[in-house]
Design a protein around this motif. Structure first.
Motif, PDB file in Angstrom:
ATOM      1  N   LEU A 111       9.655   7.168  -4.411  1.00 51.75           N
ATOM      2  CA  LEU A 111       9.083   6.083  -5.221  1.00 51.75           C
ATOM      3  C   LEU A 111       8.266   6.652  -6.374  1.00 51.75           C
ATOM      4  O   LEU A 111       8.394   6.206  -7.520  1.00 51.75           O
ATOM      5  N   GLU A 112       7.437   7.637  -6.066  1.00 51.79           N
ATOM      6  CA  GLU A 112       6.585   8.241  -7.092  1.00 51.79           C
ATOM      7  C   GLU A 112       7.417   8.983  -8.136  1.00 51.79           C
ATOM      8  O   GLU A 112       7.177   8.844  -9.341  1.00 51.79           O
ATOM      9  N   ARG A 113       8.391   9.755  -7.678  1.00 55.28           N
ATOM     10  CA  ARG A 113       9.236  10.537  -8.590  1.00 55.28           C
ATOM     11  C   ARG A 113       9.908   9.641  -9.628  1.00 55.28           C
ATOM     12  O   ARG A 113      10.087  10.038 -10.777  1.00 55.28           O
ATOM     13  N   TYR A 114      10.291   8.442  -9.221  1.00 53.19           N
ATOM     14  CA  TYR A 114      11.018   7.545 -10.118  1.00 53.19           C
ATOM     15  C   TYR A 114      10.151   6.390 -10.634  1.00 53.19           C
ATOM     16  O   TYR A 114      10.680   5.425 -11.188  1.00 53.19           O
ATOM     17  N   SER A 115       8.861   6.499 -10.454  1.00 54.62           N
ATOM     18  CA  SER A 115       7.908   5.486 -10.945  1.00 54.62           C
ATOM     19  C   SER A 115       8.257   4.076 -10.483  1.00 54.62           C
ATOM     20  O   SER A 115       8.129   3.115 -11.251  1.00 54.62           O
ATOM     21  N   LEU A 116       8.705   3.963  -9.243  1.00 52.75           N
ATOM     22  CA  LEU A 116       8.981   2.654  -8.670  1.00 52.75           C
ATOM     23  C   LEU A 116       7.653   2.060  -8.205  1.00 52.75           C
ATOM     24  O   LEU A 116       6.810   2.767  -7.668  1.00 52.75           O
ATOM     25  N   VAL A 117       7.481   0.778  -8.417  1.00 53.45           N
ATOM     26  CA  VAL A 117       6.185   0.136  -8.218  1.00 53.45           C
ATOM     27  C   VAL A 117       6.215  -0.803  -7.021  1.00 53.45           C
ATOM     28  O   VAL A 117       7.055  -1.695  -6.935  1.00 53.45           O
ATOM     29  N   LEU A 118       5.290  -0.571  -6.095  1.00 51.09           N
ATOM     30  CA  LEU A 118       5.124  -1.472  -4.961  1.00 51.09           C
ATOM     31  C   LEU A 118       4.183  -2.600  -5.355  1.00 51.09           C
ATOM     32  O   LEU A 118       3.247  -2.396  -6.139  1.00 51.09           O
ATOM     33  N   LEU A 119       4.416  -3.773  -4.803  1.00 47.48           N
ATOM     34  CA  LEU A 119       3.486  -4.882  -4.990  1.00 47.48           C
ATOM     35  C   LEU A 119       2.193  -4.554  -4.246  1.00 47.48           C
ATOM     36  O   LEU A 119       2.177  -3.752  -3.320  1.00 47.48           O
ATOM     37  N   ARG A 120       1.109  -5.179  -4.630  1.00 52.63           N
ATOM     38  CA  ARG A 120      -0.198  -4.872  -4.048  1.00 52.63           C
ATOM     39  C   ARG A 120      -0.198  -5.033  -2.518  1.00 52.63           C
ATOM     40  O   ARG A 120      -0.690  -4.170  -1.800  1.00 52.63           O
ATOM     41  N   ASP A 121       0.380  -6.129  -2.025  1.00 56.98           N
ATOM     42  CA  ASP A 121       0.397  -6.323  -0.566  1.00 56.98           C
ATOM     43  C   ASP A 121       1.293  -5.286   0.111  1.00 56.98           C
ATOM     44  O   ASP A 121       1.018  -4.840   1.215  1.00 56.98           O
ATOM     45  N   GLU A 122       2.376  -4.874  -0.546  1.00 54.33           N
ATOM     46  CA  GLU A 122       3.235  -3.819   0.004  1.00 54.33           C
ATOM     47  C   GLU A 122       2.472  -2.503   0.061  1.00 54.33           C
ATOM     48  O   GLU A 122       2.562  -1.769   1.047  1.00 54.33           O
ATOM     49  N   LEU A 123       1.720  -2.207  -0.977  1.00 51.65           N
ATOM     50  CA  LEU A 123       0.946  -0.970  -1.027  1.00 51.65           C
ATOM     51  C   LEU A 123      -0.059  -0.914   0.122  1.00 51.65           C
ATOM     52  O   LEU A 123      -0.195   0.113   0.790  1.00 51.65           O
ATOM     53  N   ASP A 124      -0.729  -2.031   0.372  1.00 50.41           N
ATOM     54  CA  ASP A 124      -1.675  -2.100   1.495  1.00 50.41           C
ATOM     55  C   ASP A 124      -0.967  -1.884   2.828  1.00 50.41           C
ATOM     56  O   ASP A 124      -1.443  -1.143   3.682  1.00 50.41           O
ATOM     57  N   LYS A 125       0.204  -2.513   2.991  1.00 49.10           N
ATOM     58  CA  LYS A 125       0.957  -2.373   4.240  1.00 49.10           C
ATOM     59  C   LYS A 125       1.501  -0.951   4.412  1.00 49.10           C
ATOM     60  O   LYS A 125       1.517  -0.420   5.517  1.00 49.10           O
ATOM     61  N   PHE A 126       1.942  -0.333   3.309  1.00 52.36           N
ATOM     62  CA  PHE A 126       2.405   1.049   3.367  1.00 52.36           C
ATOM     63  C   PHE A 126       1.263   1.974   3.785  1.00 52.36           C
ATOM     64  O   PHE A 126       1.454   2.875   4.591  1.00 52.36           O
ATOM     65  N   SER A 127       0.088   1.751   3.218  1.00 53.82           N
ATOM     66  CA  SER A 127      -1.075   2.586   3.558  1.00 53.82           C
ATOM     67  C   SER A 127      -1.422   2.465   5.034  1.00 53.82           C
ATOM     68  O   SER A 127      -1.703   3.470   5.698  1.00 53.82           O
ATOM     69  N   LEU A 128      -1.392   1.248   5.557  1.00 52.56           N
ATOM     70  CA  LEU A 128      -1.680   1.042   6.977  1.00 52.56           C
ATOM     71  C   LEU A 128      -0.606   1.685   7.863  1.00 52.56           C
ATOM     72  O   LEU A 128      -0.915   2.346   8.854  1.00 52.56           O
ATOM     73  N   LEU A 129       0.649   1.502   7.493  1.00 57.37           N
ATOM     74  CA  LEU A 129       1.753   2.098   8.238  1.00 57.37           C
ATOM     75  C   LEU A 129       1.614   3.619   8.251  1.00 57.37           C
ATOM     76  O   LEU A 129       1.756   4.257   9.285  1.00 57.37           O
ATOM     77  N   ARG A 130       1.338   4.186   7.105  1.00 57.54           N
ATOM     78  CA  ARG A 130       1.181   5.642   6.997  1.00 57.54           C
ATOM     79  C   ARG A 130       0.029   6.134   7.870  1.00 57.54           C
ATOM     80  O   ARG A 130       0.148   7.146   8.557  1.00 57.54           O
ATOM     81  N   ALA A 131      -1.071   5.415   7.874  1.00 56.18           N
ATOM     82  CA  ALA A 131      -2.221   5.801   8.685  1.00 56.18           C
ATOM     83  C   ALA A 131      -1.877   5.755  10.173  1.00 56.18           C
ATOM     84  O   ALA A 131      -2.354   6.576  10.952  1.00 56.18           O
ATOM     85  N   ASN A 132      -1.044   4.799  10.584  1.00 56.96           N
ATOM     86  CA  ASN A 132      -0.673   4.654  11.997  1.00 56.96           C
ATOM     87  C   ASN A 132       0.390   5.660  12.437  1.00 56.96           C
ATOM     88  O   ASN A 132       0.400   6.096  13.584  1.00 56.96           O
ATOM     89  N   ILE A 133       1.303   6.006  11.520  1.00 54.03           N
ATOM     90  CA  ILE A 133       2.416   6.874  11.876  1.00 54.03           C
ATOM     91  C   ILE A 133       2.078   8.364  11.680  1.00 54.03           C
ATOM     92  O   ILE A 133       2.423   9.191  12.509  1.00 54.03           O
ATOM     93  N   CYS A 134       1.432   8.653  10.600  1.00 58.51           N
ATOM     94  CA  CYS A 134       1.177  10.051  10.229  1.00 58.51           C
ATOM     95  C   CYS A 134      -0.206  10.476  10.707  1.00 58.51           C
ATOM     96  O   CYS A 134      -1.037  10.940   9.935  1.00 58.51           O
ATOM     97  N   VAL A 135      -0.439  10.339  11.984  1.00 60.87           N
ATOM     98  CA  VAL A 135      -1.711  10.705  12.598  1.00 60.87           C
ATOM     99  C   VAL A 135      -1.726  12.219  12.787  1.00 60.87           C
ATOM    100  O   VAL A 135      -0.796  12.790  13.321  1.00 60.87           O
ATOM    101  N   GLU A 136      -2.781  12.838  12.342  1.00 62.09           N
ATOM    102  CA  GLU A 136      -2.864  14.303  12.457  1.00 62.09           C
ATOM    103  C   GLU A 136      -3.710  14.734  13.608  1.00 62.09           C
ATOM    104  O   GLU A 136      -4.613  14.211  14.046  1.00 62.09           O
TER     105      GLU A 136
END
Length: 136
Positions: A111-136
């Motif tokens: 997404l970043e490489r191609y400057s694709l834009v997430l909607l604000r609510d999608e961005l929030d959901k992606f951040s939450l998903l990432r925090a839950n899945i990519c636990v270190e």
């Protein structure tokens, strides 16, 4: 791509124009695939998803670059590619728990490489998903 990513020399049809067999680890399932007829090359970030998030404004050259970018291509079982369809990580995740974080990280990288834009609510959901899945 099937030839390049095979873990052993790929077997081709006698005319050399079709891959018949090889050895590919499907990251979505963590299963070894040997029959080319049973795999697809999946767009990790689906073309429709990209279109809906800004690709509608791209030139034909940029769309071709995106569609053929190895970072965005995954060799996977046909059935998993069909189940994923044009969904992104908010609606579909690979069944292989060991690949979920890498899948999400690669999705965001593309997404970043191609400057694709997430909607604000999608961005929030992606951040939450990432925090839950990519636990270190």
């Amino acid at each position: 791509m099937l030839i390049a990513r095979s873990l052993r020399p790929a077997e081709l049809r006698t005319d050399g124009c079709l891959v018949l067999r090889g050895s590919w680890i499907d990251p979505y399932s963590a299963e070894l695939q040997r029959q080319a007829s049973e795999v697809d090359i999946d767009h990790l970030v689906p073309l429709k998803f990209a279109w809906d998030h800004g690709a509608w404004d791209w030139t034909a050259d940029k769309m071709a670059q995106f569609a053929n970018d190895p970072t965005n291509l995954v060799i996977t079982q046909k059935s998993l590619n069909r189940s994923k369809g044009s969904d992104g990580p908010l609606n579909w995740l690979p069944p292989n728990d060991g690949f979920k974080c890498a899948y999400l990280e690669r999705f965001l990288l593309v997404l970043e490489r191609y400057s694709l834009v997430l909607l604000r609510d999608e961005l929030d959901k992606f951040s939450l998903l990432r925090a839950n899945i990519c636990v270190e």
